[in-house]
Design a protein around this motif. Structure first.
Motif: not given
Length: 418
Positions: A388-402
């Motif tokens: 749950h933490s990984v799938s909703t991590d805001r820092a991760l969601l902001r990264i523009d990467s394939p």
């Protein structure tokens, strides 16, 4: 009348002679049959006790052509089929890292191996945490470590006791051939990285093992990868992932030595059928010969040696799916590894991507920072929280990467299935 009697006597004599002849003929036939039976039995006995060897092939090109035609169903013909019978002297008894860890392991166990010297032990601790996420059969991690790494592992809680014998760590000292070049082997690439080349001799009582670098994380059950051994052909002795799913790699552009296929192989994850390697190849001798011939051209150490070996023996290799050695190379310039149906198996932080590449670092930090006892206290709950933490991590969601969509798509489906 007399003539009639004489004829009768002659006819009787003829019958007697015919019976004698028939008896002799029967004895001759029986003798021939007995001789043939003895010959066939002798032939079978000779076939059973005399080992089969391939006829010599005229030249190396001929061997390579033959091998490429029947890839996956042959072994290398000629001298390389000989079995190594003289192993080097090594220490194979483990350190007493955990005196309470006395649960025996057998053929039903999942065996893994890793090598940790110096700072690599910190990655090994995160690797162990990722392994503990998954429910599977009895697991043994064979860890080859120097004294610094061993001291770190000794501070671990007793995993054997806390997992009720389902997870064991066996720690071994690092050992190399003793012909005076131990230091050259030890420092060929990263410290002790070449130890993986000698696992067939170091783990003499283990039939098969999954080797993993310490900068790897299991994002799926190791049992799924272990089952790949059953898919290997009768003469395939090692399973590895190609260096890329594309057509261009460091090997195809810059390598000064032979390499496997079009793009080479990555040695971060390997399925090693140790029993086949010991019985069907001349592994150690050829590994040392390759080192002697090409060492001045090597950049990636043990990985380069393995590439040369499987360039010479492509039929001995089983290609493993890229999901089991997923690296930044698979998503830096678009996604080249299809994970849509299976998700990720193993995430490999090669070339420092767990420190340098933000989306990989975020995921790695979850494992590095978590307390081991938290995982052991409630594995299922921790795994739910992690996904749950990984799938909703805001820092991760902001990264523009394939790479980000691949990571997110792996973690989201698990929220409703755990």
């Amino acid at each position: 009348m007399l003539s009639d009697c004489g004829g009768a006597l002659n006819y009787g004599a003829y019958l007697q002679q015919d019976r004698v002849g028939s008896k002799m003929e029967f004895r001759v036939r029986r003798g021939r049959t007995l001789c043939l039976a003895i010959f066939l039995v002798s032939l079978l006995v000779c076939y059973a006790i005399i080992p089969y060897t391939e006829p010599p092939v005229a030249n190396k090109k001929g061997r390579d052509n033959l091998e490429s035609q029947i890839r996956g169903y042959t072994v290398k013909v000629g001298k390389h089929f000989d079995v190594v019978t003289q192993p080097f002297d090594v220490v194979t008894q483990p350190f007493d890292a955990d005196p309470k860890s006395d649960t025996p392991f057998d053929d039903r166990s999942v065996h893994l191996a890793a090598v940790a010297c110096g700072g690599a032990i910190h990655g090994a601790k995160s690797l162990i945490k990722s392994l503990l996420l998954w429910e599977h059969s009895h697991t043994v991690l064979h860890l080859f470590a120097d004294s610094e790494a061993k001291a770190e592992i000794d501070r671990f809680p007793s995993l054997d006791r806390l997992t009720e014998g389902l997870f064991q760590i066996k720690i071994y000292p690092v050992s190399y051939p003793t012909e005076g070049n131990e230091e050259a082997w030890r420092s060929l690439f990263k410290p002790c990285a070449t130890e993986r080349l000698f696992l067939p001799r170091l783990l003499k009582d283990v039939k098969s093992v999954i080797y993993v670098d310490t900068d790897t994380l299991f994002l799926s059950s190791p049992l799924l990868l272990w089952q790949k051994f059953s898919e290997m052909g009768p003469f395939q002795v090692v399973g590895m992932v190609p260096e890329s799913e594309g057509s261009s790699t460091w090997y195809s552009k810059r390598a000064l030595h032979p390499f496997y296929g079009r793009v080479g192989l990555n040695s971060g994850v390997m399925l090693l059928d140790l029993e086949k390697i010991r019985n069907q190849t001349n592994w150690q001798s050829e590994i040392e010969d390759i080192y002697s011939e090409f060492r001045n051209t090597f950049v990636w150490g043990d990985q380069d040696i393995l590439n040369v070996y499987f360039h010479n023996h492509p039929a001995q290799l089983y290609e493993v799916s890229c999901i089991w050695n997923y690296r930044q190379d698979h998503c830096m310039l678009g996604n080249t590894c299809d994970t849509s149906e299976t998700g990720l198996g193993i995430l490999h932080g090669s070339r420092g991507s767990f420190r340098k590449r933000t989306e990989f670092k975020i995921l790695y930090n979850y494992f590095e920072e978590v307390d081991l006892n938290l995982i052991l206290s409630d594995r299922v709950e921790f795994k739910n929280q992690l996904f749950h933490s990984v799938s909703t991590d805001r820092a991760l969601l902001r990264i523009d990467s394939p790479c980000v969509p691949v990571i997110l798509s792996h973690f989201k489906p698990h929220l409703t299935t755990l």
